[in-house]
Design a protein around this motif. Structure first.
Motif, PDB file in Angstrom:
ATOM      1  N   VAL A   1       0.859  -1.180   0.000  1.00  0.00           N
ATOM      2  CA  VAL A   1       0.000   0.000   0.000  1.00  0.00           C
ATOM      3  C   VAL A   1       0.899   1.235   0.000  1.00  0.00           C
ATOM      4  O   VAL A   1       1.753   1.389   0.883  1.00  0.00           O
TER       5      VAL A   1
ATOM      6  N   ASP B   1       1.744   5.498  -2.035  1.00  0.00           N
ATOM      7  CA  ASP B   1       1.273   6.636  -2.828  1.00  0.00           C
ATOM      8  C   ASP B   1       2.085   6.855  -4.098  1.00  0.00           C
ATOM      9  O   ASP B   1       1.866   7.831  -4.813  1.00  0.00           O
TER      10      ASP B   1
ATOM     11  N   VAL C   1      -2.795   4.899  -2.815  1.00  0.00           N
ATOM     12  CA  VAL C   1      -3.516   5.839  -1.964  1.00  0.00           C
ATOM     13  C   VAL C   1      -3.446   7.235  -2.590  1.00  0.00           C
ATOM     14  O   VAL C   1      -2.379   7.678  -3.012  1.00  0.00           O
TER      15      VAL C   1
ATOM     16  N   SER D   1      -7.905   7.333   1.136  1.00  0.00           N
ATOM     17  CA  SER D   1      -7.196   7.473   2.409  1.00  0.00           C
ATOM     18  C   SER D   1      -6.865   6.095   2.954  1.00  0.00           C
ATOM     19  O   SER D   1      -7.609   5.130   2.737  1.00  0.00           O
ATOM     20  N   ILE D   2      -5.776   6.007   3.675  1.00  0.00           N
ATOM     21  CA  ILE D   2      -5.428   4.731   4.289  1.00  0.00           C
ATOM     22  C   ILE D   2      -6.462   4.319   5.326  1.00  0.00           C
ATOM     23  O   ILE D   2      -6.575   3.139   5.682  1.00  0.00           O
TER      24      ILE D   2
ATOM     25  N   LEU E   1      -8.589   1.550   4.135  1.00  0.00           N
ATOM     26  CA  LEU E   1      -7.950   0.279   3.814  1.00  0.00           C
ATOM     27  C   LEU E   1      -8.610  -0.942   4.462  1.00  0.00           C
ATOM     28  O   LEU E   1      -8.870  -1.931   3.765  1.00  0.00           O
TER      29      LEU E   1
END
Length: 233
Positions: A177, A179, A198, A221-222, A225
């Protein structure tokens, strides 16, 4: 993060940060109320210390990671390896990546030293926007010395392999995960991992559209998740 832990997920923080030590990163996460054990953090400086152990090293790195490089012989001439780190927001970057230092590194490389870099990022994200990163200097040294750098951090396969080994996990059952479409998504997918991008930090929609490799999913946004993983098992 706590929801992920409560659901039984094993977690490893895989960072390309080259401005702070692993201990400092752990403190920063704790300050954000993210509970993390220092052993869960994987940093490029710690990998460099292991890979270059016993070698004479010319290190063009930010002072913040020197704690992670303990044990290396950090010298200025007649070296076995040149190590290039990442940039910082302060004036220190201009002093580290000065012509004098880059030319010193060039002479060591043409004399036979090996070239290593903590990462090869082209740019990085700050509160003031995108900034040039050290990948430009790495590429310049590669071109001038006709040499190829060994990348120690993301997106190198050994870096992801080390994370999987620490988690005792299979690549196909592990999610990366992040960016960064290039270093996080492309690198992890080359190693057979599943990926989630993300929309924060370094995320740029135009880069996602241009990329030949696409993530398995995108979240804003995390914080989303845990729910996303539940819905996309």
């Amino acid at each position: 993060m706590q929801r992920l832990r409560d659901a039984g997920h094993r977690i490893r923080f895989v960072s390309n940060s080259t401005t702070t030590s692993r201990a400092q990163l752990a403190e920063q996460l704790s300050a954000m109320r993210i509970e993390v054990d220092e052993d869960e953090l994987q940093t490029t400086g710690a990998v460099a210390a292991r890979v270059l152990n016993g070698k004479r090293v010319l290190a063009l790195t930010m002072p913040g990671i020197l704690d992670d490089l303990q044990g290396l012989q950090l010298v200025g001439m007649n070296v076995d390896a040149v190590l290039v780190g990442g940039a910082d927001e302060g004036e220190e970057t201009g002093r580290i990546f000065s012509y004098l230092n880059l030319n010193r590194a060039f002479h060591e490389l043409i004399a036979g030293a090996d070239l290593y870099c903590l990462h090869k990022n082209r740019w990085w994200q700050t509160a003031d926007g995108a900034r040039l990163d050290a990948g430009a200097f790495v590429a310049g040294l590669e071109y001038a010395a006709d040499i190829e750098a060994t990348v120690l951090g993301k997106p190198s396969t050994p870096y992801f392999a080390a994370a999987l080994e620490a988690l005792d996990a299979e690549a196909g059952l592990t999610w990366m995960v992040g960016d960064d479409i290039e270093n996080d998504v492309v690198g992890a997918q080359k190693h057979g991992m599943r990926t989630l991008l993300v929309r924060t930090g370094k995320f740029r929609p135009d880069e996602v559209e241009r990329s030949r490799v696409q993530p398995d999913g995108i979240v804003s946004s995390i914080a989303q998740l845990p729910d996303w993983l539940e819905q996309n098992r």
